[in-house]
Design an enzyme around this catalytic site. Structure first.
Site, PDB file in Angstrom:
ATOM      1  N   LYS A  82      45.136  20.075  36.987  1.00  0.00           N
ATOM      2  CA  LYS A  82      45.345  21.414  36.454  1.00  0.00           C
ATOM      3  C   LYS A  82      44.129  22.293  36.747  1.00  0.00           C
ATOM      4  O   LYS A  82      44.230  23.252  37.473  1.00  0.00           O
ATOM      5  CB  LYS A  82      45.615  21.369  34.941  1.00  0.00           C
ATOM      6  CG  LYS A  82      46.666  20.350  34.511  1.00  0.00           C
ATOM      7  CD  LYS A  82      48.089  20.752  34.852  1.00  0.00           C
ATOM      8  CE  LYS A  82      49.090  19.610  34.853  1.00  0.00           C
ATOM      9  NZ  LYS A  82      49.215  18.828  33.634  1.00  0.00           N
TER      10      LYS A  82
ATOM     11  N   TRP B 158      53.415  16.910  25.591  1.00  0.00           N
ATOM     12  CA  TRP B 158      52.383  15.995  26.064  1.00  0.00           C
ATOM     13  C   TRP B 158      51.849  15.117  24.954  1.00  0.00           C
ATOM     14  O   TRP B 158      51.555  13.942  25.163  1.00  0.00           O
ATOM     15  CB  TRP B 158      51.259  16.744  26.780  1.00  0.00           C
ATOM     16  CG  TRP B 158      51.712  17.194  28.129  1.00  0.00           C
ATOM     17  CD1 TRP B 158      51.909  18.483  28.549  1.00  0.00           C
ATOM     18  CD2 TRP B 158      52.077  16.362  29.257  1.00  0.00           C
ATOM     19  NE1 TRP B 158      52.369  18.497  29.849  1.00  0.00           N
ATOM     20  CE2 TRP B 158      52.474  17.215  30.305  1.00  0.00           C
ATOM     21  CE3 TRP B 158      52.106  14.986  29.466  1.00  0.00           C
ATOM     22  CZ2 TRP B 158      52.896  16.726  31.552  1.00  0.00           C
ATOM     23  CZ3 TRP B 158      52.524  14.493  30.698  1.00  0.00           C
ATOM     24  CH2 TRP B 158      52.908  15.366  31.730  1.00  0.00           C
TER      25      TRP B 158
ATOM     26  N   ASP C 277      43.216  15.267  24.666  1.00  0.00           N
ATOM     27  CA  ASP C 277      43.769  15.485  26.003  1.00  0.00           C
ATOM     28  C   ASP C 277      43.600  16.972  26.320  1.00  0.00           C
ATOM     29  O   ASP C 277      44.293  17.813  25.771  1.00  0.00           O
ATOM     30  CB  ASP C 277      45.248  15.091  26.010  1.00  0.00           C
ATOM     31  CG  ASP C 277      45.928  15.414  27.336  1.00  0.00           C
ATOM     32  OD1 ASP C 277      45.258  15.921  28.254  1.00  0.00           O
ATOM     33  OD2 ASP C 277      47.144  15.148  27.450  1.00  0.00           O
TER      34      ASP C 277
END
Ligand SMILES: *Cc1c(COP(=O)(O)O)cnc(C)c1O
Length: 362
Positions: A197, A103, A173
């Site tokens: 999530k 990510w 993030d």
């Protein structure tokens, strides 16, 4: 009665049953308005209350200080990969990226088209199995920001120490572990997360940003992509993703009723301990490729002695009601994503399944 299984998917993922039931119960006629929440004007009183309650709940649960703004934007986490350099790149300033896995790489890919792009730390040589310590992070001179991914959803590693970057804005993030631990707002200037999530449905992104950083947003960019414009319009610059925000608010109400962030953190530790203990007690039959000190409480990854056994494990687990255990296609192996809504019983039963599977196959 519905037949809900244990859903260990990395995202979109399992959501709290009460949050889903609330949506079901009030879907056709929201608070006697004669219509559903997704048929209301986004400037009408019913949606207005949902919108502002969601922001207040985020502020309350994450203890967001008053000098931060909370935004709810389209485009998940990924749109922020694009918006961050777009808003904060400026001539002669470095855009610092910390590379900890898939990510952070994807975020960095959007920074690469700017002149100041810089990779200031990487664990590529260790196959992305660890996070940096606070002391390992030094921003470039004249840095516009330092970007981190604090929980690598695919690699299964979680940042343990937040670095202190002084005056350099720190942007994180936190998509896959937000709302499961406190956020040190004294060291962080912007936090963002895709909702899918730990917060709600996919498509929505939450941004928590220091007001002084908002003032640094570039002016010569599309209005829609400007954090400043979005903040000035209370995330109502255009029609927001109303259903996703409504669902997130249902989830936040559930978090509130279940001990808040402290309660979520406790559950995350319990769940992940069950699986890590099963791995550690297996004498190496199950192995976790991640450095022990960096193990994620949300995404637990492990390997079996062979890929054939992994396939068999995932198949038999699915048949037993444990869904979504296949590791990401880029790394293989197994992964249990256990976000806030995963019952502890799901982890406990999966750990038992692991013990039994080993017994039958070794
Ligand atoms: C899932 C995820 C993303 C992407 O989220 P989208 O909602 O698909 O944009 C970004 N970062 C991390 C850490 C993630 O887990």
């Amino acid at each position: 009665m519905t037949n809900r299984i244990f859903n260990f998917s990395a995202g979109p993922c399992t959501l709290p049953l009460p949050a889903l039931e609330k949506a079901q119960n009030e879907f056709l006629d929201y608070q006697c308005s004669g219509m559903s929440i997704i048929e209301q004007s986004h400037r009408g009183k019913f949606y207005d209350e949902v919108h502002n309650t969601a922001i207040q709940n985020l502020k309350f649960l994450l203890q967001v200080p008053d000098d931060f703004s909370i935004l709810m934007l389209h485009g998940g986490a990924t749109q922020n990969f694009v918006m961050i350099p777009m808003n904060f790149a400026s001539e002669g300033k470095a855009l610092d990226y910390v590379m900890t896995g898939s990510w952070s790489k994807k975020a960095a890919a959007e920074g690469k088209s700017y002149a100041g792009y810089k990779e200031i730390w990487t664990s590529a040589d260790k196959n992305f199995t660890c996070m940096p310590t606070a002391a390992q992070i030094t921003p470039s001179e004249n840095s516009a920001y330092v970007h981190f991914c604090t929980n690598e959803t695919i690699g299964g590693i979680e940042l343990q120490e937040y670095p202190d970057c002084g005056d350099v804005p720190v942007i994180m993030d936190m998509s896959s572990h937000i709302m499961s631990r406190e956020i040190p707002f004294d060291r962080v200037d912007m936090v963002y997360a895709g909702a899918q999530k730990n917060l709600g449905p996919a498509g929505l992104g939450v941004v928590i940003i220091r007001n002084s950083l908002l003032e640094k947003c570039n002016a010569n960019i599309p209005n829609f992509m400007s954090y400043k414009v979005q903040a000035d319009n209370n995330s109502l610059y255009n029609t927001p993703p109303v259903f996703a925000i409504y669902m997130m608010n249902n989830v936040l109400e559930w978090v509130k009723a279940n001990g808040g962030v402290v309660g979520m953190e406790k559950l995350a530790k319990q769940r992940s301990s069950f699986i890590y203990d099963a791995v550690d007690a297996s004498g190496g039959w199950y192995s976790c490729p991640v450095e022990k000190t960096c193990r994620s409480r949300m995404n637990v990854v492990w390997r079996l002695p062979s890929e054939e056994l992994e396939k068999k494990f995932i198949g038999e687990a699915a048949a037993a009601g444990f869904s979504g255990l296949k590791g990401h296609r880029s790394v293989g192996g197994c992964r249990a994503s256990m976000y806030n809504a995963m019952p502890v019983a799901g982890a406990e039963q999966l750990a038992q399944f692991m013990v039994d599977f080993k017994k039958n196959n070794s």
